[in-house]
Design a protein around this motif. Sequence first.
Motif, PDB file in Angstrom:
ATOM      1  N   ILE A   4       0.869  -1.191   0.000  1.00 20.76           N
ATOM      2  CA  ILE A   4       0.000   0.000   0.000  1.00 20.76           C
ATOM      3  C   ILE A   4       0.899   1.232   0.000  1.00 20.76           C
ATOM      4  CG2 ILE A   4      -1.732   1.271   1.281  1.00 20.76           C
ATOM      5  CD1 ILE A   4      -2.718  -1.354   2.414  1.00 20.76           C
ATOM      6  N   ASP A  37       1.333   3.824  -6.442  1.00 20.47           N
ATOM      7  CA  ASP A  37       0.639   2.580  -6.780  1.00 20.47           C
ATOM      8  C   ASP A  37       0.501   2.433  -8.296  1.00 20.47           C
ATOM      9  OD1 ASP A  37       0.211   1.569  -4.183  1.00 20.47           O
ATOM     10  OD2 ASP A  37      -1.377   3.040  -3.870  1.00 20.47           O
ATOM     11  N   ASN A  43      -6.148   2.187  -6.905  1.00 19.51           N
ATOM     12  CA  ASN A  43      -5.250   2.650  -5.847  1.00 19.51           C
ATOM     13  C   ASN A  43      -4.552   3.960  -6.208  1.00 19.51           C
ATOM     14  OD1 ASN A  43      -5.877   0.408  -4.314  1.00 19.51           O
ATOM     15  ND2 ASN A  43      -4.196  -0.819  -5.154  1.00 19.51           N
ATOM     16  N   ASP A  98      -7.022   8.864  -2.758  1.00 23.63           N
ATOM     17  CA  ASP A  98      -6.984   7.826  -3.784  1.00 23.63           C
ATOM     18  C   ASP A  98      -8.258   6.988  -3.713  1.00 23.63           C
ATOM     19  OD1 ASP A  98      -6.599   6.274  -1.548  1.00 23.63           O
ATOM     20  OD2 ASP A  98      -4.482   5.849  -1.954  1.00 23.63           O
ATOM     21  N   LEU A  99      -8.329   5.915  -4.523  1.00 26.09           N
ATOM     22  CA  LEU A  99      -9.512   5.053  -4.661  1.00 26.09           C
ATOM     23  C   LEU A  99     -10.709   5.784  -5.244  1.00 26.09           C
ATOM     24  CD1 LEU A  99      -9.376   2.875  -1.408  1.00 26.09           C
ATOM     25  CD2 LEU A  99      -8.499   2.363  -3.689  1.00 26.09           C
ATOM     26  N   GLY A 105      -9.912   5.131   1.346  1.00 23.60           N
ATOM     27  CA  GLY A 105      -8.751   5.661   0.649  1.00 23.60           C
ATOM     28  C   GLY A 105      -7.909   6.532   1.556  1.00 23.60           C
TER      29      GLY A 105
END
Length: 669
Positions: A4, A37, A43, A98-99, A105
């Motif tokens: 991650i 990512d 991601n 993110d996400l 996220g």
Amino acid sequence: MKTITCQSFLEDTFSGILSKGTKPGTSFMHVNAIDLDDPSTPNADLQYKILTQLPSQPSENMFQIDSRTGAISLSAEGSSLLDSSQASSYKLAVQVKDLGNQSLGYRTLANVEIAVVESTWITPSPVLLQEHLNVTYPKIITKVSWNSREVRYYLKENFPQGLFSIDLEGNIYVTQEVDRESQAEYELQIFAENKDGMLYDNPLQLLVTVMDENDNGPVFSQEIYRVELEENTAKGLSSTCTVLIDVVDVTDSPPVFSQTKPLRRAGSSRGAPFHSESQYCKQQIFKTYGPFSLPEDMEVGTLITTITATDEDKEMKFKFTQFSVESGNEDETFKILSNPQNGTATIWLDKELDYETVQEYILIVSARNDEEVVGKEQDASSTATVHVLVKDVNEAPVLTQRRYEVTIPESVELRTVLLTVQATDPDIYTPSLSYSLRNDTMNWLSIDEHSGEVRVMRALDRERVQDVYTVQVIAQDRGSPSVLVTGEIAIHILDVNDNSPFLAGDYSKSYLCTPQREKQSITISAFDSDAAGNSIPLSFALADNPMLQRNWRINVINDTHAQLSMGISWLEPKVYPVTIILKDSGTPSKAQHIQLSDLAFAFVKTSVTSAEKVHDNLLVYHGRRVHARGWKDGRKTYSDFCCEHYRWYLGNYRILCAHNHCSFDPSGS
């Protein structure tokens, strides 16, 4: 295992410039973040959002951000309300997550600082461009500017390709020679856009005019003219022709000053070098203005004089005249302003005059045409002098210091010299100065009228002035009229332990009861006028007397208070002189023996058990009358009285109950 990686902004704080007039929706800056990512997965799907805006006026929604690109722009509401007088800058807190649109996220914050500025997107003045200019190309001809760190300029090409260009700074160039006969004017459109290719505002229009020069000779419309004449042609033809000649004015008459006379030197001056009158007659004849007599305190910006030159040329452009000071103004005391159209110039005072430095100025002023003079050189008639005399003004003396400070102990010996005040007089011819003091309210000091020595003449007392004693010192000249200057002398007086502590308050009505009651005491307070280092903490002690120290106790409460109480449980009721020693903390310390002699003591619970009733309100005990109003049985013990209500009065030696219920008169009266 899955790795991650959190996203992060490229900078902790982003800064941008917002120009008034920016269209809504047109981005003026970007914020950028990176995520390590895999960019093909959610991601690394970053989205931006504005969390807070400071200040929140005139609207909380002045700005908007593209959630995908991070481009920041004005909202429609923000564009209409933007006003730098209300808010010259804004601070935004921007979040990147993110996400994508998912609620989960990682989130990161960055600060955005936005400066609001006036729009510099102003149509520039028309450009006059000389044709066939012999310079190095490309050549800058003008510049435009849009207030933003993200701006790109470009020109719309309604001109031969590549003739004009613009760089990243807004500089506009011509890249080659231009020819007026080919095209006399060019209209350029200048655009400013952001990094996304959106225009900040409407384009500017720039007019470029090509100036003509004499680069083409006259030509006939055809090379050969043919005429056939038959012989015996009727009269009327002539073998002569008429030529019309127009005389064109040129700059052949330099400007001249209308009147002239030889310049003579009057004395020490700053200006032209000295020559005798005969030398001046041989060398130069000047038009002279003045002499003008100016006081040395004349205000800067005063008009001195107006000078005039004439020009015999007819064409107005050949008559334009510029004036300049050739000599005599090396220190730039004066300023000359030309009016080319009417051939005049004004001379102004531009710096302060100082008679003590320069008493006279001789300014040599020349007049020159804007156009080059043809066929004639300028001579002395195009030169004038302006003669200025500086008048002396009695100026105030100047102290070497505006504030003198000295630190001494208050025990300093009399006639000690504290300091010497000194002043200078800027005038050249001046008598000596005299010194005096003002506001010496304590009459502690004296000053020598001639030398400025300040002495202590009376004993100082810090406690009367609270550390600093301030007086005024005066330096005065003997001119007519006399002028003076004032300054301050601040004397910082250091404390000396010259005061003994003393009791504060009246204890003449204080008393204690006997036998000793629990926690009964008398609180006494003391004070010392000296500063803290020579006063507090104060010490309280009983005098060195065995009986005194047996009967009494003294307990210190704090730096200035103590409690006096009985040292034994019972003392005979009477007035006791109690000697207390007060001592301060100075070095050496000062002490004082103080006697408390007004302490009265009521007695309670004595061995008296009965009294003889004389009448309803009078009892007699051992031949002494005891009044007991309201007694019914004629017998009463003293133990029933409330001791705290008794008072001892030396005048009549009578113990009285404060409730007026009873009294005891030891005198038997």
